[in-house]
Design a protein around this motif. Structure first.
Motif, PDB file in Angstrom:
ATOM      1  N   TYR A 518      18.054 -24.735 -28.542  1.00  0.00           N
ATOM      2  CA  TYR A 518      16.864 -25.344 -27.931  1.00  0.00           C
ATOM      3  C   TYR A 518      17.176 -25.859 -26.532  1.00  0.00           C
ATOM      4  O   TYR A 518      16.444 -25.588 -25.567  1.00  0.00           O
ATOM      5  CB  TYR A 518      16.370 -26.475 -28.832  1.00  0.00           C
ATOM      6  CG  TYR A 518      15.267 -27.317 -28.250  1.00  0.00           C
ATOM      7  CD1 TYR A 518      13.969 -26.832 -28.162  1.00  0.00           C
ATOM      8  CD2 TYR A 518      15.536 -28.615 -27.793  1.00  0.00           C
ATOM      9  CE1 TYR A 518      12.954 -27.624 -27.632  1.00  0.00           C
ATOM     10  CE2 TYR A 518      14.530 -29.404 -27.260  1.00  0.00           C
ATOM     11  CZ  TYR A 518      13.239 -28.909 -27.178  1.00  0.00           C
ATOM     12  OH  TYR A 518      12.241 -29.689 -26.645  1.00  0.00           O
ATOM     13  N   THR A 519      18.293 -26.579 -26.395  1.00  0.00           N
ATOM     14  CA  THR A 519      18.696 -27.112 -25.090  1.00  0.00           C
ATOM     15  C   THR A 519      19.059 -25.989 -24.125  1.00  0.00           C
ATOM     16  O   THR A 519      18.678 -26.006 -22.947  1.00  0.00           O
ATOM     17  CB  THR A 519      19.895 -28.067 -25.259  1.00  0.00           C
ATOM     18  OG1 THR A 519      19.539 -29.109 -26.170  1.00  0.00           O
ATOM     19  CG2 THR A 519      20.303 -28.672 -23.928  1.00  0.00           C
ATOM     20  N   PHE A 520      19.780 -24.993 -24.628  1.00  0.00           N
ATOM     21  CA  PHE A 520      20.178 -23.848 -23.811  1.00  0.00           C
ATOM     22  C   PHE A 520      18.947 -23.144 -23.238  1.00  0.00           C
ATOM     23  O   PHE A 520      18.895 -22.809 -22.051  1.00  0.00           O
ATOM     24  CB  PHE A 520      21.006 -22.880 -24.656  1.00  0.00           C
ATOM     25  CG  PHE A 520      21.430 -21.627 -23.944  1.00  0.00           C
ATOM     26  CD1 PHE A 520      22.598 -21.583 -23.209  1.00  0.00           C
ATOM     27  CD2 PHE A 520      20.639 -20.478 -24.017  1.00  0.00           C
ATOM     28  CE1 PHE A 520      22.986 -20.430 -22.549  1.00  0.00           C
ATOM     29  CE2 PHE A 520      21.019 -19.315 -23.375  1.00  0.00           C
ATOM     30  CZ  PHE A 520      22.193 -19.290 -22.626  1.00  0.00           C
ATOM     31  N   ASN A 521      17.943 -22.916 -24.070  1.00  0.00           N
ATOM     32  CA  ASN A 521      16.732 -22.235 -23.605  1.00  0.00           C
ATOM     33  C   ASN A 521      16.001 -23.041 -22.534  1.00  0.00           C
ATOM     34  O   ASN A 521      15.390 -22.466 -21.623  1.00  0.00           O
ATOM     35  CB  ASN A 521      15.787 -21.966 -24.782  1.00  0.00           C
ATOM     36  CG  ASN A 521      16.264 -20.834 -25.673  1.00  0.00           C
ATOM     37  OD1 ASN A 521      17.023 -19.970 -25.247  1.00  0.00           O
ATOM     38  ND2 ASN A 521      15.818 -20.830 -26.924  1.00  0.00           N
ATOM     39  N   LYS A 522      16.053 -24.373 -22.648  1.00  0.00           N
ATOM     40  CA  LYS A 522      15.361 -25.220 -21.678  1.00  0.00           C
ATOM     41  C   LYS A 522      16.021 -25.200 -20.302  1.00  0.00           C
ATOM     42  O   LYS A 522      15.343 -25.268 -19.286  1.00  0.00           O
ATOM     43  CB  LYS A 522      15.306 -26.666 -22.181  1.00  0.00           C
ATOM     44  CG  LYS A 522      14.274 -26.913 -23.246  1.00  0.00           C
ATOM     45  CD  LYS A 522      13.821 -28.370 -23.281  1.00  0.00           C
ATOM     46  CE  LYS A 522      14.977 -29.348 -23.388  1.00  0.00           C
ATOM     47  NZ  LYS A 522      14.494 -30.751 -23.495  1.00  0.00           N
ATOM     48  N   VAL A 523      17.366 -25.105 -20.293  1.00  0.00           N
ATOM     49  CA  VAL A 523      18.094 -25.258 -19.026  1.00  0.00           C
ATOM     50  C   VAL A 523      18.613 -23.944 -18.447  1.00  0.00           C
ATOM     51  O   VAL A 523      19.222 -23.952 -17.375  1.00  0.00           O
ATOM     52  CB  VAL A 523      19.276 -26.246 -19.193  1.00  0.00           C
ATOM     53  CG1 VAL A 523      18.785 -27.594 -19.680  1.00  0.00           C
ATOM     54  CG2 VAL A 523      20.337 -25.688 -20.145  1.00  0.00           C
ATOM     55  N   THR A 524      18.377 -22.832 -19.142  1.00  0.00           N
ATOM     56  CA  THR A 524      18.914 -21.549 -18.686  1.00  0.00           C
ATOM     57  C   THR A 524      17.775 -20.584 -18.388  1.00  0.00           C
ATOM     58  O   THR A 524      17.264 -19.906 -19.289  1.00  0.00           O
ATOM     59  CB  THR A 524      19.838 -20.928 -19.756  1.00  0.00           C
ATOM     60  OG1 THR A 524      20.747 -21.913 -20.237  1.00  0.00           O
ATOM     61  CG2 THR A 524      20.617 -19.753 -19.172  1.00  0.00           C
ATOM     62  N   PRO A 525      17.353 -20.503 -17.135  1.00  0.00           N
ATOM     63  CA  PRO A 525      16.264 -19.585 -16.797  1.00  0.00           C
ATOM     64  C   PRO A 525      16.711 -18.127 -16.935  1.00  0.00           C
ATOM     65  O   PRO A 525      17.857 -17.788 -16.672  1.00  0.00           O
ATOM     66  CB  PRO A 525      15.963 -19.915 -15.326  1.00  0.00           C
ATOM     67  CG  PRO A 525      17.227 -20.539 -14.802  1.00  0.00           C
ATOM     68  CD  PRO A 525      17.852 -21.249 -15.960  1.00  0.00           C
ATOM     69  N   GLY A 526      15.790 -17.292 -17.404  1.00  0.00           N
ATOM     70  CA  GLY A 526      16.077 -15.861 -17.466  1.00  0.00           C
ATOM     71  C   GLY A 526      16.744 -15.391 -18.742  1.00  0.00           C
ATOM     72  O   GLY A 526      16.967 -14.197 -18.920  1.00  0.00           O
ATOM     73  N   VAL A 527      17.101 -16.322 -19.639  1.00  0.00           N
ATOM     74  CA  VAL A 527      17.720 -15.943 -20.910  1.00  0.00           C
ATOM     75  C   VAL A 527      17.020 -16.700 -22.036  1.00  0.00           C
ATOM     76  O   VAL A 527      16.840 -17.909 -21.959  1.00  0.00           O
ATOM     77  CB  VAL A 527      19.235 -16.264 -20.941  1.00  0.00           C
ATOM     78  CG1 VAL A 527      19.835 -15.797 -22.259  1.00  0.00           C
ATOM     79  CG2 VAL A 527      19.956 -15.623 -19.771  1.00  0.00           C
ATOM     80  N   LYS A 528      16.636 -15.981 -23.084  1.00  0.00           N
ATOM     81  CA  LYS A 528      16.031 -16.602 -24.254  1.00  0.00           C
ATOM     82  C   LYS A 528      16.845 -16.252 -25.488  1.00  0.00           C
ATOM     83  O   LYS A 528      17.188 -15.094 -25.714  1.00  0.00           O
ATOM     84  CB  LYS A 528      14.587 -16.147 -24.435  1.00  0.00           C
ATOM     85  CG  LYS A 528      13.610 -16.788 -23.458  1.00  0.00           C
ATOM     86  CD  LYS A 528      13.567 -18.297 -23.647  1.00  0.00           C
ATOM     87  CE  LYS A 528      12.659 -18.949 -22.605  1.00  0.00           C
ATOM     88  NZ  LYS A 528      12.724 -20.433 -22.710  1.00  0.00           N
TER      89      LYS A 528
END
Length: 566
Positions: A518-528
């Motif tokens: 969840y945190t990774f998706n919020k702070v990493t643009p271009g990757v889901k």
């Protein structure tokens, strides 16, 4: 990539295709969970679905005026029950939807049984999984392995579920697996074969960088499921257990009957959506703000002095009632969590758990473990987990005292079946089973990182530990995930950073790992990233997972620097 959106879209389409008029929704035990976790009953009622029935229910009343939307898994039993249903239909029309691929032969069997020509549609909708949150899915399978090999039925169910996730998200990914895990390889190969067999279903528009499916084994990180948690969702699951987004409090005599079962859904609970990943320390103040807002609105509701006030009251009452339920639910949950933390000295236990995992002072850890083992307020399960973490961390340490700690637990009344867990945890995820440096103690680089982390200190002593998955996510986004450890199933795959990643953990994921995603998706643009697991563990279910995987080994004697399983 959003698994809740994908599942809701399927269900909405099923209902809409039946057209206007009163409807019944006929499901099996599993599809009931698939639907109820993403759709509130009130939402479905608005679509003229007034009755919910199980296909296994005997003596269902015949109601020819209703249209029947049937949503079931394409299992042998369900096909047989559907054939009987169509031979003697209880409803006027049938719209049949399967949650996965159904064979042409089974469709033929249904057609032959439809003597009354009541079937209007038969279709495959690939919603064959529990969509827990937009970034998390599960199959509710505990005990997928026995003697470190796949249970055959569990493997088949997992393949069906994973391919369903990919089809619902419209992804045909490159497949990677964990090199030191035969189970991840077998799953990867079975998924690849299914994609090849159903090539037409996976014929999606190609992208320059294909999505990736990365299959991991729980044994690579046995620590995360053993820890007490301090984010709201994970803490509720650890101390009270969440099952399909529901929490049962029926065992608490002090809780009113209308709060015996609580629903925790980010789709239908705004407060939970904002706070499920918040630390417990923040939840208290957020609950206070929620209560103060409710009190203000309650005061406003009480002032009905004119026709205009009455009109306003009627318009706002549903929202007021909903807010009242939200306040009661979360105040009840947080109060019970606080009681458990205080009653069982969980803060002291958690602090020591974090020190064992993240610090390197063996003698200090051993001394503090001994002290808590003799503490009357600490639960036996917490004492056991402390020793299990110690056994994992200091498995090869020359001065480790696992046997002395086990003796202490035995004198404290630890049952034989629980003593075996010390053997199970090493047999399941000990050093010889892992390829990663889980505790950061084996390489100079890891030791240096740990040293500098220690110099900087940590904001919260209860959240020092980060799951191994967080490190893997960092490697994925930097295109540094080693092929020697996580090879592609087929050669010639691009090594560029993927934009869409499905990570699946054989043996179960955790809410702490879901928070990482969840945190990774919020702070990493271009990757889901979407995370899935055979189940979602707390420590209790992880114990059960290890019992199923390890057929009877236990620690009996020390053999050199490791423990021999007998």
């Amino acid at each position: 990539m959003d698994v809740i959106y994908a599942m809701k879209k399927y269900i909405t389409e099923m209902i809409d295709q039946a057209g206007p008029g009163m409807k019944v929704l006929l499901m099996d035990d599993e599809t009931i969970s698939f639907v109820s976790i993403v759709y509130a009953q009130s939402e479905i009622l608005q679509k003229e679905v007034y009755l919910f029935e199980k296909i296994t229910a005997a003596n269902r009343e015949a109601m020819k005026q209703l249209k029947c939307i049937t949503f079931v898994r394409p299992s042998v039993d369900n096909i047989a029950m559907l054939r009987e249903e169509l031979r003697n239909p209880k409803y006027g029309q049938y719209y049949i939807y399967f949650s996965n691929v159904v064979s042409k032969q089974d469709v033929k069997y249904l057609a032959e049984a439809d003597e009354h020509e009541s079937v209007r549609e038969v279709q495959e909708f690939f919603g064959d999984y529990i969509a827990v949150s937009p970034h998390l899915f599960s199959f509710n399978i505990i005990g997928c392995k026995a003697a470190n090999q796949w249970n055959r039925k569990c493997l088949q169910r997992t393949v069906e579920g994973l391919t369903s996730v990919m089809l619902s998200l419209r992804k045909c990914p490159a497949i990677r697996y964990q090199a030191n895990s035969d189970m991840t390889y077998k799953l990867a190969e079975a998924v690849r074969q299914t994609i090849s067999k159903e090539a037409s279903l996976f014929d999606f528009r190609r992208t320059d960088v294909p999505p990736q499916l990365i299959i991991l084994d729980r044994k690579e990180d046995p620590v995360t499921p053993l820890l007490n948690q301090w984010t709201y969702q994970a803490m509720v699951h650890e101390l009270l257990t969440i099952q399909n987004n529901r929490v049962s409090l029926s065992h608490l005599p002090s809780v009113s009957k209308d709060l015996h079962e609580l629903i925790l859904s980010s789709e239908h609970d705004e407060f939970y959506a904002k706070n499920f990943a918040s630390n417990f320390g923040d939840i208290g103040s957020n609950i206070k703000e929620l209560m103060e807002e409710f009190q203000r609105k309650s005061d406003q509701q009480g002032k009905v002095e004119s026709i205009a006030d009455m009109k306003k009251f009627i318009e706002t009452y549903p929202q007021f009632k909903k807010m009242s339920g939200t306040v009661a639910k979360h105040v009840t949950l947080v109060s019970e969590l606080s009681r458990l933390v205080q009653t069982y000295n969980i803060m002291a236990v958690s602090e020591l758990e974090q020190e064992i995992c993240c610090q390197t002072e063996h003698s200090k850890s051993l001394q503090e473990i001994r002290a808590l083992l003799n503490h009357d307020k600490v639960r036996m399960v917490d004492k056991l987990r402390l020793v299990m973490l110690y056994a994992l961390k200091y498995e090869t340490h020359t001065n480790n005292d696992v046997h002395g700690l086990i003796d202490t637990l035995t004198k404290k009344g630890l049952p034989e079946k629980d003593r075996r867990m010390l053997g199970y945890v090493l047999n399941y995820g000990g050093q010889k089973k892992r390829s990663s440096d889980l505790f950061g103690t084996q390489s100079p680089i890891s030791l240096t990182k740990r040293f500098f982390k220690g110099l900087k200190g940590v904001e919260n002593i209860f959240t020092q530990h980060t799951p191994l998955l967080a490190e893997l996510l960092d490697q994925i986004v930097k295109s540094k995930l080693r092929e020697s450890q996580y090879p592609f199933l087929t050669s010639g795959e691009t090594r560029d950073r993927p934009q869409c990643v499905i990570i699946f953990i054989v043996g179960g994921a955790t809410y702490e790992e879901a928070n990482c995603v969840y945190t990774f998706n919020k702070v990493t643009p271009g990757v889901k990233v979407v995370l899935g697991g055979t189940t979602i563990h707390n420590s209790t279910s992880f114990f059960e997972e290890m019992r199923e995987a390890c057929s009877g080994p236990q620690i009996r004697e020390k053999d050199g620097s490791s423990y021999r399983m007998t």
